[in-house]
Design an enzyme around this catalytic site. Sequence first.
Site, PDB file in Angstrom:
ATOM      1  CD  GLU A 117      -2.584   1.706   0.409  1.00 14.63           C
ATOM      2  OE1 GLU A 117      -3.480   0.958   0.035  1.00 14.63           O
ATOM      3  OE2 GLU A 117      -2.375   2.839  -0.094  1.00 14.63           O
ATOM      4  CE  LYS A 118      -0.555   5.816  -4.907  1.00 10.57           C
ATOM      5  NZ  LYS A 118      -0.326   6.337  -6.224  1.00 10.57           N
ATOM      6  CB  THR A 133     -11.227   5.872  -1.397  1.00  7.73           C
ATOM      7  OG1 THR A 133     -10.134   6.062  -2.287  1.00  7.73           O
ATOM      8  CG2 THR A 133     -12.209   7.014  -1.547  1.00  7.73           C
ATOM      9  N   GLY A 153     -20.910  19.552 -10.004  1.00  2.00           N
ATOM     10  CA  GLY A 153     -21.289  18.137 -10.106  1.00  2.00           C
ATOM     11  C   GLY A 153     -22.292  17.783  -9.024  1.00  2.00           C
ATOM     12  N   GLY A 169     -23.710  14.888  -8.508  1.00  2.00           N
ATOM     13  CA  GLY A 169     -23.805  13.432  -8.420  1.00  2.00           C
ATOM     14  C   GLY A 169     -23.883  13.048  -6.950  1.00  2.00           C
ATOM     15  CB  VAL A 170     -23.034   9.882  -5.207  1.00  7.00           C
ATOM     16  CG1 VAL A 170     -23.218   9.350  -3.809  1.00  7.00           C
ATOM     17  CG2 VAL A 170     -23.812   9.045  -6.190  1.00  7.00           C
ATOM     18  CB  SER A 221     -17.977  16.333  -6.434  1.00 14.05           C
ATOM     19  OG  SER A 221     -19.046  17.261  -6.531  1.00 14.05           O
ATOM     20  CG  ASP A 235     -13.586   2.683  -6.728  1.00 16.30           C
ATOM     21  OD1 ASP A 235     -14.557   1.921  -6.508  1.00 16.30           O
ATOM     22  OD2 ASP A 235     -13.474   3.811  -6.211  1.00 16.30           O
ATOM     23  CG  HIS A 258     -47.188  -1.165  13.232  1.00 17.43           C
ATOM     24  ND1 HIS A 258     -47.240  -0.218  12.226  1.00 17.43           N
ATOM     25  CD2 HIS A 258     -47.939  -0.678  14.257  1.00 17.43           C
ATOM     26  CE1 HIS A 258     -47.993   0.787  12.634  1.00 17.43           C
ATOM     27  NE2 HIS A 258     -48.431   0.539  13.858  1.00 17.43           N
TER      28      HIS A 258
HETATM   29  P1  NAI Z   1     -20.897  10.857  -9.917  1.00 19.46           P
HETATM   30  O1  NAI Z   1     -20.634  10.196 -11.210  1.00 19.46           O
HETATM   31  O2  NAI Z   1     -21.870  10.290  -8.957  1.00 19.46           O
HETATM   32  O3  NAI Z   1     -21.387  12.362 -10.192  1.00 19.46           O
HETATM   33  C1  NAI Z   1     -20.681  13.284 -10.947  1.00 19.46           C
HETATM   34  C2  NAI Z   1     -21.668  14.347 -11.397  1.00 19.46           C
HETATM   35  O4  NAI Z   1     -20.966  15.403 -11.990  1.00 19.46           O
HETATM   36  C3  NAI Z   1     -22.669  13.824 -12.406  1.00 19.46           C
HETATM   37  O5  NAI Z   1     -23.962  14.241 -12.034  1.00 19.46           O
HETATM   38  C4  NAI Z   1     -22.204  14.483 -13.700  1.00 19.46           C
HETATM   39  O6  NAI Z   1     -23.258  14.709 -14.600  1.00 19.46           O
HETATM   40  C5  NAI Z   1     -21.628  15.776 -13.172  1.00 19.46           C
HETATM   41  N1  NAI Z   1     -20.636  16.402 -14.034  1.00 19.46           N
HETATM   42  C6  NAI Z   1     -19.675  15.812 -14.783  1.00 19.46           C
HETATM   43  N2  NAI Z   1     -18.930  16.745 -15.415  1.00 19.46           N
HETATM   44  C7  NAI Z   1     -19.413  17.943 -15.032  1.00 19.46           C
HETATM   45  C8  NAI Z   1     -19.086  19.292 -15.340  1.00 19.46           C
HETATM   46  N3  NAI Z   1     -18.081  19.576 -16.171  1.00 19.46           N
HETATM   47  N4  NAI Z   1     -19.805  20.288 -14.771  1.00 19.46           N
HETATM   48  C9  NAI Z   1     -20.833  20.011 -13.927  1.00 19.46           C
HETATM   49  N5  NAI Z   1     -21.197  18.747 -13.614  1.00 19.46           N
HETATM   50  C10 NAI Z   1     -20.494  17.734 -14.153  1.00 19.46           C
HETATM   51  O7  NAI Z   1     -19.456  11.080  -9.263  1.00 19.46           O
HETATM   52  P2  NAI Z   1     -19.069  11.599  -7.833  1.00 19.46           P
HETATM   53  O8  NAI Z   1     -20.232  12.238  -7.170  1.00 19.46           O
HETATM   54  O9  NAI Z   1     -17.833  12.386  -8.013  1.00 19.46           O
HETATM   55  O10 NAI Z   1     -18.760  10.255  -7.070  1.00 19.46           O
HETATM   56  C11 NAI Z   1     -17.716   9.412  -7.538  1.00 19.46           C
HETATM   57  C12 NAI Z   1     -17.989   7.974  -7.245  1.00 19.46           C
HETATM   58  O11 NAI Z   1     -18.003   7.724  -5.871  1.00 19.46           O
HETATM   59  C13 NAI Z   1     -19.288   7.499  -7.829  1.00 19.46           C
HETATM   60  O12 NAI Z   1     -19.059   6.269  -8.442  1.00 19.46           O
HETATM   61  C14 NAI Z   1     -20.152   7.326  -6.627  1.00 19.46           C
HETATM   62  O13 NAI Z   1     -21.103   6.290  -6.814  1.00 19.46           O
HETATM   63  C15 NAI Z   1     -19.161   7.002  -5.526  1.00 19.46           C
HETATM   64  N6  NAI Z   1     -19.675   7.451  -4.258  1.00 19.46           N
HETATM   65  C16 NAI Z   1     -20.623   6.745  -3.621  1.00 19.46           C
HETATM   66  C17 NAI Z   1     -21.170   7.181  -2.439  1.00 19.46           C
HETATM   67  C18 NAI Z   1     -22.243   6.407  -1.806  1.00 19.46           C
HETATM   68  O14 NAI Z   1     -22.563   5.347  -2.278  1.00 19.46           O
HETATM   69  N7  NAI Z   1     -22.866   6.887  -0.743  1.00 19.46           N
HETATM   70  C19 NAI Z   1     -20.722   8.404  -1.820  1.00 19.46           C
HETATM   71  C20 NAI Z   1     -19.772   9.095  -2.602  1.00 19.46           C
HETATM   72  C21 NAI Z   1     -19.264   8.618  -3.755  1.00 19.46           C
END
Ligand code: NAI
Length: 468
Positions: free
Chosen positions: A36-37, A43, A183, A185-186, A268, A311, A444
């Site tokens: 491991e580095k 993560t 972003g 996303g998640v 993100s 990943d 319940h």
């Molecule tokens: P993500 O793929 O979930 O979301 C990235 C978002 O950024 C997307 O909605 C995308 O449309 C948007 N996007 C991309 N380029 C963009 C731009 N130039 N400008 C504005 N929006 C842009 O990736 P995220 O949130 O970075 O998460 C990475 C990974 O980590 C994912 O695979 C996720 O499933 C995982 N993760 C899971 C968690 C959980 O299960 N609770 C928590 C955090 C991360």
Amino acid sequence: MSVASSYNLIVIGAGIGGYTAAIRASQLGARVLVVEKAEIGGTCLNRGCIPTKAFKATADMLDNLQRLKEFGLSGDIKIHTDIKQIVRRKNTVVSELVKGVEFLFKSHGVTVKHGSATFLSKNKIRLTSGDGRQDILESNRFIIATGSAPGDLPGIKTDGRFVLTSDDILNIDTLPKRLIIIGAGVIGTEFAFIFRSMSVDITLLELMPRALPSEDEDVSKLITRSFKKAGIKLKTEAIVTHVEVKDRQVDVFLENGEVVSGDMVLVSIGRKINTADLGLEGIGIKLSKKKEIVVDEFLSTGVDELYACGDVIGGKMLAHAAYRESITAVENLLERKKQTVNYNAVPSAIYSTPEAASVGLTEQSAVEKGLKIKIGRFPYRALGKAKAFSETDGEVKIIADVDTDRILGMHIVGSNATDIIAQGVMAIQNELTAHALAGTIAAHPTYSEAVMEAAEDALSIAIHQPRK
Ligand code: NAI
């Protein structure tokens, strides 16, 4: 430089994929080395799932304090949000879990060496440690679990101070007044709710037409409603052209001419794969365009006894997917099994407010596949427990096949969604029908009742729903 004796297996990376593989290999009798580095735990433990949940715990506590009056409590409570203490507490949680994994390594006789690995041949790596020391290590079998890192946005440089990655934001020492998140996303969604609860002004900039674009559309809609309720601003179809930092202010420029200003920006927009510098192409391992290691369904790279998981192989980049993949890979490798991972039964869990979780097909993907579907729903506001706890936002949505009655997908937005999704996982993994779920007895009052009732609704027999 020294050459160490052979191990039965060398695992590269001690994140959840790597450490799980190492422990299972040891249980199967292998002499295992993990290299491991960075930190043990990768993560998930150090910069992902766990530290963000430690932040979320503070955020939830703050949200509850806002509701004291409603619950019949009053008094003078002055709240000061001490981000340094929030970070310290997060560090304690992380370090206890990391020590836990180190303890497990010891207990299972797994050897750990720190350093950065590069393949010299199919059965030899060079391990370079921080002080420049190099070791050559040999084994006939390898599992590569080197994970991923925050992805970059072309033309935008993160500086750890004003323009941050999701790693950086977990170690800030002052709270911004205004946070811009690129972003939705998640990661973006989770941090938006966390910092909003700490009274930070949030603007989310999302490229696609909706937040959480890979989730079911109804999940996006409900979470977008929650953004509004929390006062989180969301701009969709926002194309960021560049970012400027001047006089402790960050300006984010959009293609439509708009400028969004804040004190910090979080980037993100997805993650990049950690395959650089491993020397993979030199030993014949194939990489995809996104630099993911290409594996077959059994998680073999196709190069002798080299497998990969987590990943680094792309797909569902989730800790629990890595966990299942690692066990599958190591058992296939050491026991000559032909196991596969049922990706359709890998849940997603999003720590928004309220939580969101899903498993299986979205409504949109089921329709795209040409499946004939029926949908059952049950709103949280019709649940006794949700009423008692004032957690009435959200619903359970179940998608089932019209012909076979089998559950195809489950999508939940609402309190405890990340826990009760386990019922959907169980249903999909075991090919259960809506009738089977509807026939279970949910305790319940619980949130789980919503799953049973949503299954009944798919059959048009929900007791706590008006006649259709
Ligand atoms: P993500 O793929 O979930 O979301 C990235 C978002 O950024 C997307 O909605 C995308 O449309 C948007 N996007 C991309 N380029 C963009 C731009 N130039 N400008 C504005 N929006 C842009 O990736 P995220 O949130 O970075 O998460 C990475 C990974 O980590 C994912 O695979 C996720 O499933 C995982 N993760 C899971 C968690 C959980 O299960 N609770 C928590 C955090 C991360």
